[in-house]
Design a protein around this motif. Structure first.
Motif, short mmCIF file in Angstrom:
data_model
loop_
_atom_site.label_atom_id
_atom_site.label_comp_id
_atom_site.label_asym_id
_atom_site.label_seq_id
_atom_site.Cartn_x
_atom_site.Cartn_y
_atom_site.Cartn_z
N TRP A 26 35.85 40.01 40.47
CA TRP A 26 35.85 39.85 41.93
C TRP A 26 34.48 40.12 42.53
O TRP A 26 34.23 39.74 43.67
CB TRP A 26 36.88 40.79 42.57
CG TRP A 26 38.13 40.09 42.94
CD1 TRP A 26 38.52 39.70 44.19
CD2 TRP A 26 39.16 39.67 42.06
NE1 TRP A 26 39.73 39.07 44.12
CE2 TRP A 26 40.14 39.03 42.82
CE3 TRP A 26 39.35 39.76 40.69
CZ2 TRP A 26 41.29 38.50 42.28
CZ3 TRP A 26 40.49 39.24 40.14
CH2 TRP A 26 41.45 38.62 40.93
N THR A 111 47.29 37.55 51.20
CA THR A 111 45.86 37.78 50.97
C THR A 111 45.23 38.25 52.26
O THR A 111 45.84 38.16 53.33
CB THR A 111 45.15 36.51 50.44
OG1 THR A 111 43.91 36.88 49.85
CG2 THR A 111 44.91 35.50 51.54
N SER A 112 44.01 38.71 52.16
CA SER A 112 43.30 39.13 53.37
C SER A 112 42.82 37.89 54.12
O SER A 112 42.56 36.84 53.52
CB SER A 112 42.11 40.02 53.00
OG SER A 112 41.18 39.29 52.25
N ASN A 115 39.76 35.97 52.84
CA ASN A 115 39.76 35.34 51.51
C ASN A 115 40.07 33.85 51.66
O ASN A 115 41.16 33.38 51.35
CB ASN A 115 40.75 36.04 50.59
CG ASN A 115 40.56 35.65 49.14
OD1 ASN A 115 39.96 34.63 48.83
ND2 ASN A 115 41.10 36.47 48.24
N ASN A 117 39.02 31.30 50.01
CA ASN A 117 39.33 30.57 48.77
C ASN A 117 40.80 30.70 48.42
O ASN A 117 41.44 29.72 48.01
CB ASN A 117 38.47 31.10 47.61
CG ASN A 117 37.02 30.69 47.73
OD1 ASN A 117 36.70 29.71 48.39
ND2 ASN A 117 36.15 31.44 47.10
N SER A 118 41.37 31.89 48.56
CA SER A 118 42.79 32.09 48.28
C SER A 118 43.65 31.30 49.26
O SER A 118 44.64 30.69 48.86
CB SER A 118 43.13 33.58 48.36
OG SER A 118 44.51 33.78 48.14
#
Length: 159
Positions: A26, A111-112, A115, A117-118
């Motif tokens: 990460w 997810t946050s 994020n 990309n997520s």
């Protein structure tokens, strides 16, 4: 590292290998978000990906005991050299197939909000992406929620 990938159920013994690399993968400290309990108590629903005997990725998830129609993906990691290979998608498909076989009709994840990309990945996988939920994980810890219905067709293979 782009050899043959083997997906298998996780074991409690996989935890040490995963936790040893997750912060480096990460590029920041995230290991506190992945407690050993996922490998001790949810190993049968979690997955490990190996490439030529080395850890290439993992998925920590479980089938909810309280919501019998739901499954939850808690944490997914892919070795940086394997990113873009479809490995994360393969881990998701394997987990979703197992959830569907167990009678689960909904897959959840979070997810946050930062994020991106997520968020993009989950959207490409067919998840409904919710607006950030304020204080979801405690004060000041907003999260974006994802929900995927698996009643019908499998999620898209690619987009």
């Amino acid at each position: 590292m782009r050899g043959r990938i083997r997906l298998r159920p996780a074991t409690s013994g996989d935890y040490d290998a995963v936790i040893a690399v997750v912060d480096a993968w990460w590029g920041r400290p995230v290991s506190a978000s992945l407690p050993r309990l996922f490998f001790d108590h949810f190993a049968a629903t979690s997955l490990v990906a190996e490439c030529d005997g080395e850890l290439a990725g993992f998925l920590a998830g479980f089938f909810s005991p309280d919501h019998v129609d739901e499954a939850y993906i808690h944490f997914v990691g892919v070795r940086p050299g394997q990113r873009g290979s479809g490995l994360a998608r393969g881990l998701y498909h394997r987990f979703i197939d197992g959830a569907r076989l167990d009678g689960r009709t909904m897959i959840r994840a979070i997810t946050s909000p930062g994020n991106t990309n997520s968020i993009a990945f989950h959207e490409a996988m067919g998840f409904e992406v919710g607006e950030p939920v304020r204080d979801y994980n405690g004060q000041g810890r907003d999260m974006v929620t994802f929900v995927l219905s698996v009643c019908g067709d499998p999620p898209p293979a690619s987009r």
